[in-house]
Design an enzyme around this catalytic site. Structure first.
Site, PDB file in Angstrom:
ATOM      1  N   HIS A  86       0.839  -1.209   0.000  1.00  0.00           N
ATOM      2  CA  HIS A  86       0.000   0.000   0.000  1.00  0.00           C
ATOM      3  C   HIS A  86       0.873   1.257   0.000  1.00  0.00           C
ATOM      4  O   HIS A  86       0.648   2.185  -0.792  1.00  0.00           O
ATOM      5  CB  HIS A  86      -0.900  -0.053   1.237  1.00  0.00           C
ATOM      6  CG  HIS A  86      -1.742   1.156   1.480  1.00  0.00           C
ATOM      7  ND1 HIS A  86      -3.123   1.117   1.479  1.00  0.00           N
ATOM      8  CD2 HIS A  86      -1.429   2.442   1.778  1.00  0.00           C
ATOM      9  CE1 HIS A  86      -3.607   2.322   1.741  1.00  0.00           C
ATOM     10  NE2 HIS A  86      -2.594   3.141   1.935  1.00  0.00           N
ATOM     11  N   GLU A  87       1.870   1.292   0.885  1.00  0.00           N
ATOM     12  CA  GLU A  87       2.732   2.476   0.992  1.00  0.00           C
ATOM     13  C   GLU A  87       3.595   2.664  -0.255  1.00  0.00           C
ATOM     14  O   GLU A  87       3.798   3.795  -0.711  1.00  0.00           O
ATOM     15  CB  GLU A  87       3.599   2.386   2.244  1.00  0.00           C
ATOM     16  CG  GLU A  87       2.822   2.374   3.554  1.00  0.00           C
ATOM     17  CD  GLU A  87       1.881   3.551   3.700  1.00  0.00           C
ATOM     18  OE1 GLU A  87       2.253   4.680   3.309  1.00  0.00           O
ATOM     19  OE2 GLU A  87       0.755   3.350   4.190  1.00  0.00           O
ATOM     20  N   HIS A 146       1.992   4.641  -2.963  1.00  0.00           N
ATOM     21  CA  HIS A 146       1.914   6.091  -2.736  1.00  0.00           C
ATOM     22  C   HIS A 146       3.125   6.833  -3.300  1.00  0.00           C
ATOM     23  O   HIS A 146       3.041   8.029  -3.596  1.00  0.00           O
ATOM     24  CB  HIS A 146       1.846   6.392  -1.234  1.00  0.00           C
ATOM     25  CG  HIS A 146       0.499   6.221  -0.619  1.00  0.00           C
ATOM     26  ND1 HIS A 146      -0.666   6.592  -1.244  1.00  0.00           N
ATOM     27  CD2 HIS A 146       0.133   5.737   0.607  1.00  0.00           C
ATOM     28  CE1 HIS A 146      -1.697   6.342  -0.439  1.00  0.00           C
ATOM     29  NE2 HIS A 146      -1.242   5.825   0.673  1.00  0.00           N
ATOM     30  N   ASP A 154      -5.527   8.125  -1.179  1.00  0.00           N
ATOM     31  CA  ASP A 154      -6.405   7.312  -0.329  1.00  0.00           C
ATOM     32  C   ASP A 154      -7.828   7.795  -0.546  1.00  0.00           C
ATOM     33  O   ASP A 154      -8.313   8.687   0.144  1.00  0.00           O
ATOM     34  CB  ASP A 154      -6.012   7.445   1.149  1.00  0.00           C
ATOM     35  CG  ASP A 154      -4.681   6.783   1.453  1.00  0.00           C
ATOM     36  OD1 ASP A 154      -4.509   5.608   1.068  1.00  0.00           O
ATOM     37  OD2 ASP A 154      -3.809   7.426   2.061  1.00  0.00           O
TER      38      ASP A 154
END
Length: 352
Positions: free
Chosen positions: A303-304, A307, A318
């Site tokens: 997920h990170e 970004h 998000d």
């Protein structure tokens, strides 16, 4: 990726939108009214326009005191880079200070300076707006989400005034004393990175040529070009996670900038391609979950990585947090939503 994982650093939104049915009247929804207070100082009024109380998680949203992305800024229809933080938070065991309760018709206000998280020193015309899904909670656990949207606000920015606003996030002093990550945290992060490589590679294959129904479920299209784009991002994540001595990101196993809280698992500074884990990344998350749609260390790391624009540009936002919120997004939103990638990788791994 450079695996520095330091105690101090040296380098420069939820589930079930349908799980909260309205008994009568208006369906659950938050209306956001944006107005200009003074130059780049903006006020948001968030109002519950539904017919029931709403308890929502205000992390990554209005009322969050961290320099998170609350609005999108556009100049000549091009979105301006965001220079704050993007954080992933826990879905269970949320503390009360992460929650806001609004009765029907009730509202909250939040003032924030957009020049603190974006470079507006050029001045000129800026258009501001926001939309997405905010997590709702029952008993300190995320149980659904509600949509929110705002008006489109156009402002004229005074360049000199904007340039005088201090940046909310500054690169840390390179002379700061370094203390390397070691022990159980080093081992846990190394395992997470290996699992991330496996998850991302499998997800890339599934996105490129796997089940069209699964891809439709998460990304709301079966377009070959979108499938190729998603696969390319997953391959980029796998490549970044495969090396601890090279790459575009720097990954810390501890709270580099002091933005962790009792609810935050990890965060990314996209402007610097920096990722940092929080304490509960290690204590709350398992290495690799066996439950569909659940959080773990590997999908949090994945997920990170999405970004970070240095991994694959543009970096994700998000927009919908958790399975039901993520799968309620449009195709264009899903393509730009970090949790959609984490959830898709989890689904491929567990055959959800």
């Amino acid at each position: 990726m450079r695996f520095t994982a330091l105690a101090t650093a040296i380098l420069p939104l939820a589930c079930n939108v349908l799980a909260l049915p309205a008994k009568t009247g208006e369906a659950p929804k938050l209306d956001v009214s944006l107005s200009q207070v003074d130059n780049t100082l903006i006020k948001a009024v968030v109002k519950n326009t539904g017919s029931e109380d709403i308890t929502f998680v205000h992390l990554n949203f209005f009322r969050d005191k961290a320099p998170v992305k609350k609005v999108s800024l556009f100049r000549n229809a091009t979105e301006l880079p965001f220079q704050g933080i993007k954080q992933r938070f826990r879905t269970e065991g949320l503390t009360e200070d992460a929650l806001t309760v609004l009765a029907p018709g009730e509202s909250i206000e939040d003032e924030f300076d957009i020049a603190a998280t974006s470079d507006l020193s050029e001045g000129g015309s800026i258009t501001i707006s926001t939309d997405g899904f905010v997590p709702i909670a029952t008993g300190n656990k995320i149980t659904g989400s509600v949509p929110y949207s705002s008006n489109e606000l156009s402002i004229e920015v005074d360049a000199a005034q904007a340039a005088s606003v201090a940046s909310a996030v500054k690169p840390l002093d390179k002379r700061t004393k370094v203390a390397s990550c070691s022990g159980t945290r080093s081992s846990a992060l190394s395992t997470a990175l290996k699992n991330t490589v496996s998850l991302a590679n499998a997800a890339a294959s599934a996105a490129q040529s796997g089940s069209s129904s699964r891809f439709q479920e998460y990304f709301k299209t079966t377009s070959s070009s979108v499938r190729s784009t998603v696969a390319a991002r997953f391959r980029a994540v796998a490549s970044e996670a495969s090396s601890t001595s090279s790459g575009s990101t720097t990954y810390y196993c501890t709270d580099t900038y002091g933005y962790c809280s009792s609810n935050v698992l990890a965060y990314t500074l996209p402007a610097y391609n920096i990722i940092a884990n929080c304490d509960i990344y290690y204590t709350y998350l398992s290495a690799l979950t066996r439950t569909c749609h659940a959080q773990d260390q590997a999908t949090t790391t994945l997920h990170e990585f999405t970004h970070a624009p240095g991994v694959y540009s543009p970096g994700t936002d998000d927009l919908g947090y958790g399975y039901d919120a993520a799968t309620a997004l449009s195709s264009s939103q899903a393509l730009n939503n970090a949790d959609t990638y984490a959830l898709f990788a989890n689904a491929v791994n567990l055959n959800c």
